[in-house]
Design a protein around this motif. Structure first.
Motif, PDB file in Angstrom:
ATOM      1  N   GLN A   6       0.856  -1.193   0.169  1.00 54.29           N
ATOM      2  CA  GLN A   6      -0.006  -0.083   0.013  1.00 54.29           C
ATOM      3  C   GLN A   6       1.036   1.339  -0.031  1.00 54.29           C
ATOM      4  O   GLN A   6       1.990   1.329   0.461  1.00 54.29           O
ATOM      5  CB  GLN A   6      -0.832  -0.094   1.300  1.00 54.29           C
ATOM      6  CG  GLN A   6      -1.873  -1.187   1.173  1.00 54.29           C
ATOM      7  CD  GLN A   6      -3.167  -0.867  -0.106  1.00 54.29           C
ATOM      8  OE1 GLN A   6      -3.524   0.357  -0.137  1.00 54.29           O
ATOM      9  NE2 GLN A   6      -3.097  -1.988  -0.748  1.00 54.29           N
ATOM     10  N   SER A   7       0.256   2.294  -0.629  1.00 55.50           N
ATOM     11  CA  SER A   7       0.994   3.644  -0.601  1.00 55.50           C
ATOM     12  C   SER A   7       1.146   4.086   0.851  1.00 55.50           C
ATOM     13  O   SER A   7       0.552   3.703   1.712  1.00 55.50           O
ATOM     14  CB  SER A   7       0.066   4.869  -1.257  1.00 55.50           C
ATOM     15  OG  SER A   7       0.666   5.949  -0.899  1.00 55.50           O
ATOM     16  N   THR A  10      -1.731   1.977  -4.318  1.00 57.25           N
ATOM     17  CA  THR A  10      -0.859   0.938  -4.303  1.00 57.25           C
ATOM     18  C   THR A  10       0.464   1.537  -4.483  1.00 57.25           C
ATOM     19  O   THR A  10       0.888   2.737  -5.152  1.00 57.25           O
ATOM     20  CB  THR A  10      -1.061  -0.298  -5.389  1.00 57.25           C
ATOM     21  OG1 THR A  10      -0.960   0.481  -6.790  1.00 57.25           O
ATOM     22  CG2 THR A  10      -1.961  -0.994  -5.044  1.00 57.25           C
ATOM     23  N   LYS A  11       1.501   0.887  -4.121  1.00 52.85           N
ATOM     24  CA  LYS A  11       2.796   1.706  -4.098  1.00 52.85           C
ATOM     25  C   LYS A  11       3.728   1.471  -5.644  1.00 52.85           C
ATOM     26  O   LYS A  11       3.656   0.360  -6.374  1.00 52.85           O
ATOM     27  CB  LYS A  11       3.873   0.876  -3.112  1.00 52.85           C
ATOM     28  CG  LYS A  11       5.297   1.403  -2.519  1.00 52.85           C
ATOM     29  CD  LYS A  11       5.876   0.903  -1.493  1.00 52.85           C
ATOM     30  CE  LYS A  11       6.878   1.820  -1.014  1.00 52.85           C
ATOM     31  NZ  LYS A  11       6.427   2.827  -0.432  1.00 52.85           N
ATOM     32  N   ASN A  24       2.256   7.124  -6.585  1.00 49.35           N
ATOM     33  CA  ASN A  24       1.669   5.908  -6.395  1.00 49.35           C
ATOM     34  C   ASN A  24       0.600   5.590  -7.700  1.00 49.35           C
ATOM     35  O   ASN A  24       0.512   6.220  -8.767  1.00 49.35           O
ATOM     36  CB  ASN A  24       0.891   5.952  -5.011  1.00 49.35           C
ATOM     37  CG  ASN A  24       0.100   7.108  -4.808  1.00 49.35           C
ATOM     38  OD1 ASN A  24      -0.994   7.274  -5.640  1.00 49.35           O
ATOM     39  ND2 ASN A  24       0.346   7.678  -3.789  1.00 49.35           N
TER      40      ASN A  24
END
Length: 333
Positions: free
Chosen positions: A114-115, A122-123, A199
């Motif tokens: 996750q960011s 999402t990262k 992200n």
């Protein structure tokens, strides 16, 4: 006008590019030499109502970290940046990968992470993995290039200065910038950059494409073979004084590092001390320069006065077109 002028506004497969985000008024860049994070650093402009690179008062003092090489991906998922399609115009709707030149890493979406700041995002990170590896379920390195406005459509050629969206392949998520400082605990002062996290989100952010350097293969098609041994902007070099048999070096100020500005054109409160670093003498005279040890403080880089433009270094009379930067301190002699 040269033979490339008629088509020079097209973005081509294998070009080196930079991506400018108007939302954050900054360029997509790595967050350091060893960090895998991608950020956008907010820059100042002459007119905040005209957020365009040509209106910027300051450029990133490390623009080499803002350069990516784009490579078209074929239907089998293989990168064609160095293949038979290199130099061909990039089309909307095509899938591509972005390789970060400075770290030789690929821009990757990690679907399982996750960011840090944005909930539900999402990262995005840089990973040192081959571009042609099989695609896994938790990683995405392929992005579809989508036009921001309806004036362009799929199948049209991507032009320099176009505003684009980068969509993860087979997902409804786009490359996005969080409008929150990446480090809220360290509020920036007038000499620091504002960094925003990058992200993947359902809400897209538009990116303006700027060509840093044209794919050399496109030049070969019209200008003949290209000499790859020529020094290009952004390439680390060591400057050797033949008579004194020493390398041009510089001391790194104590103020370099955290809390110092990395913008170009201002903010340097302490200059570097330039001197010759002469290796210990031996019985044999040192004619083989390549065998000499080179320290990190002896590494420099040529860049254009406008660092957003790359290319071959050419010595020209009259107005200077290039300057030399000390890589360890990001200062100019």
């Amino acid at each position: 006008r040269g033979p490339m002028d008629a088509t020079e506004d097209f973005v081509r497969n294998g070009d080196k590019i930079s991506l400018f985000c108007e939302l954050a008024c900054g360029f997509l860049a790595s967050d350091g030499v060893t960090s895998t994070a991608l950020v956008v650093e907010r820059l100042e402009s002459d007119d905040l109502g005209e957020k365009h690179p040509q209106n910027l008062t300051y450029f990133p003092n490390h623009f080499e970290r803002c350069v990516f090489t784009l490579s078209q991906v074929d239907i089998w998922g293989d990168s064609q940046g160095l293949g038979q399609n290199r130099g061909e115009p990039l089309l909307y709707g095509q899938v591509l990968t972005l390789r970060h030149d400075y770290t030789n890493s690929t821009m990757t979406v990690n679907k399982k992470m996750q960011s840090t700041l944005a909930v539900g995002c999402t990262k995005v990170m840089l990973e040192r993995e081959p571009v042609q590896t099989p695609r896994s379920n938790d990683r995405c390195i392929n992005f579809k290039i989508v036009p921001r406005y309806k004036v362009r459509s799929e199948g049209d050629r991507v032009r320099r200065g176009d505003q684009i969206l980068l969509k993860a392949e087979k997902e409804d998520r786009y490359l996005h910038v969080t409008e929150e400082l990446a480090d809220p605990a360290c509020l920036p002062d007038e000499d620091e950059d504002w960094r925003y996290e990058v992200n993947m989100s359902a809400a897209p952010a538009e990116w303006t494409v700027h060509v840093y350097e044209v794919n050399p293969h496109a030049q070969e098609q019209t200008e003949g073979p290209v000499d790859d041994d020529r020094i290009r902007a952004g390439t680390p070099v060591a400057l050797f004084h033949k008579e004194m048999e020493g390398f041009v070096s510089a001391s790194v100020p104590h103020t370099c590092g955290a809390g110092t500005s990395r913008r170009g054109g201002g903010g340097e409160k302490e200059s570097v001390n330039v001197f010759l670093n002469i290796p210990p003498k031996t019985n044999q005279r040192m004619y083989n320069i390549e065998s000499l040890p080179v320290q990190v403080n002896c590494i420099w880089m040529f860049e254009k006065v406008n660092p957003t433009e790359g290319g071959v270094i050419k010595l020209a009379q009259g107005r200077p077109m290039y300057r030399v930067k000390h890589l360890a301190s990001h200062r100019y002699p």
